[in-house]
Scaffold this motif. Sequence first.
Motif, short mmCIF file in Angstrom:
data_model
loop_
_atom_site.label_atom_id
_atom_site.label_comp_id
_atom_site.label_asym_id
_atom_site.label_seq_id
_atom_site.Cartn_x
_atom_site.Cartn_y
_atom_site.Cartn_z
N MET A 1 0.84 -1.18 0.00
CA MET A 1 0.00 0.00 0.00
C MET A 1 0.88 1.25 0.00
O MET A 1 2.00 1.23 0.48
N THR A 2 0.42 2.31 -0.51
CA THR A 2 1.20 3.53 -0.63
C THR A 2 1.44 4.19 0.73
O THR A 2 2.36 5.00 0.84
N TYR A 3 0.67 3.87 1.71
CA TYR A 3 0.85 4.48 3.02
C TYR A 3 2.21 4.15 3.62
O TYR A 3 2.78 4.97 4.34
N ASP A 4 2.74 2.96 3.36
CA ASP A 4 4.00 2.53 3.96
C ASP A 4 5.12 3.51 3.65
O ASP A 4 5.83 3.96 4.55
N GLN A 5 5.30 3.84 2.39
CA GLN A 5 6.37 4.75 2.00
C GLN A 5 6.13 6.16 2.55
O GLN A 5 7.06 6.83 2.97
N GLN A 6 4.88 6.59 2.57
CA GLN A 6 4.56 7.90 3.12
C GLN A 6 4.90 7.96 4.61
O GLN A 6 5.43 8.97 5.09
N ILE A 7 4.59 6.91 5.34
CA ILE A 7 4.90 6.85 6.76
C ILE A 7 6.41 6.96 6.97
O ILE A 7 6.88 7.74 7.80
N LEU A 8 7.16 6.20 6.21
CA LEU A 8 8.62 6.23 6.35
C LEU A 8 9.19 7.60 5.97
O LEU A 8 10.10 8.10 6.64
N ASP A 9 8.66 8.21 4.94
CA ASP A 9 9.12 9.54 4.54
C ASP A 9 8.88 10.57 5.64
O ASP A 9 9.76 11.40 5.93
N ILE A 10 7.73 10.50 6.27
CA ILE A 10 7.41 11.44 7.35
C ILE A 10 8.30 11.18 8.56
O ILE A 10 8.82 12.12 9.17
N LEU A 11 8.52 9.91 8.88
CA LEU A 11 9.40 9.58 10.00
C LEU A 11 10.83 10.06 9.74
O LEU A 11 11.52 10.50 10.65
N LEU A 12 11.26 10.01 8.49
CA LEU A 12 12.58 10.53 8.13
C LEU A 12 12.65 12.04 8.37
O LEU A 12 13.64 12.55 8.88
N GLU A 13 11.60 12.73 8.00
CA GLU A 13 11.59 14.19 8.13
C GLU A 13 11.58 14.65 9.58
O GLU A 13 12.20 15.65 9.92
N VAL A 14 10.87 13.93 10.45
CA VAL A 14 10.77 14.38 11.84
C VAL A 14 12.03 14.06 12.63
O VAL A 14 12.31 14.72 13.63
N GLY A 15 12.79 13.07 12.21
CA GLY A 15 14.07 12.77 12.84
C GLY A 15 13.95 12.14 14.22
O GLY A 15 13.01 11.40 14.51
N GLU A 16 14.89 12.49 15.08
CA GLU A 16 15.03 11.88 16.39
C GLU A 16 13.90 12.18 17.37
O GLU A 16 13.62 11.40 18.26
#
Length: 118
Positions: A1-16
């Motif tokens: 599903m497309t949500y998986d990549q979106q979730i990971l992208d957002i988690l990358l942006e928010v960082g630690e």
Amino acid sequence: MTYDQQILDILLEVGERGISVGALAKHVYNQNCTFFFQPDFQEVRQYVQQYLLQGSKSAQSLIESTGKRGYYRLNTQGSADARQLMLHFQEESAAPSALNENEKPQQDFSLSLFGDDF
């Protein structure tokens, strides 16, 4: 599903610091809303919550809890996949800035609506 990549992208942006399940679900929901289609927010939130729970089960998982209830981030210490994802994201972020420095400013060749008198 497309949500998986979106979730990971957002988690990358928010960082630690991580992000709450609710805020992450809102971001994913907003990314998938269009003029003609709006997903059900509760379904998106449930999917995000399940994805985070499944993705944070062990110390080597891609996602980890921040220690604050309901907040998650990428596991950059215990997961080689997360470290690779961070490197890939940093390379993508650095590449456009190098291109912008080498580009010449574009000239405006559009015609004036009122002429040069004003």
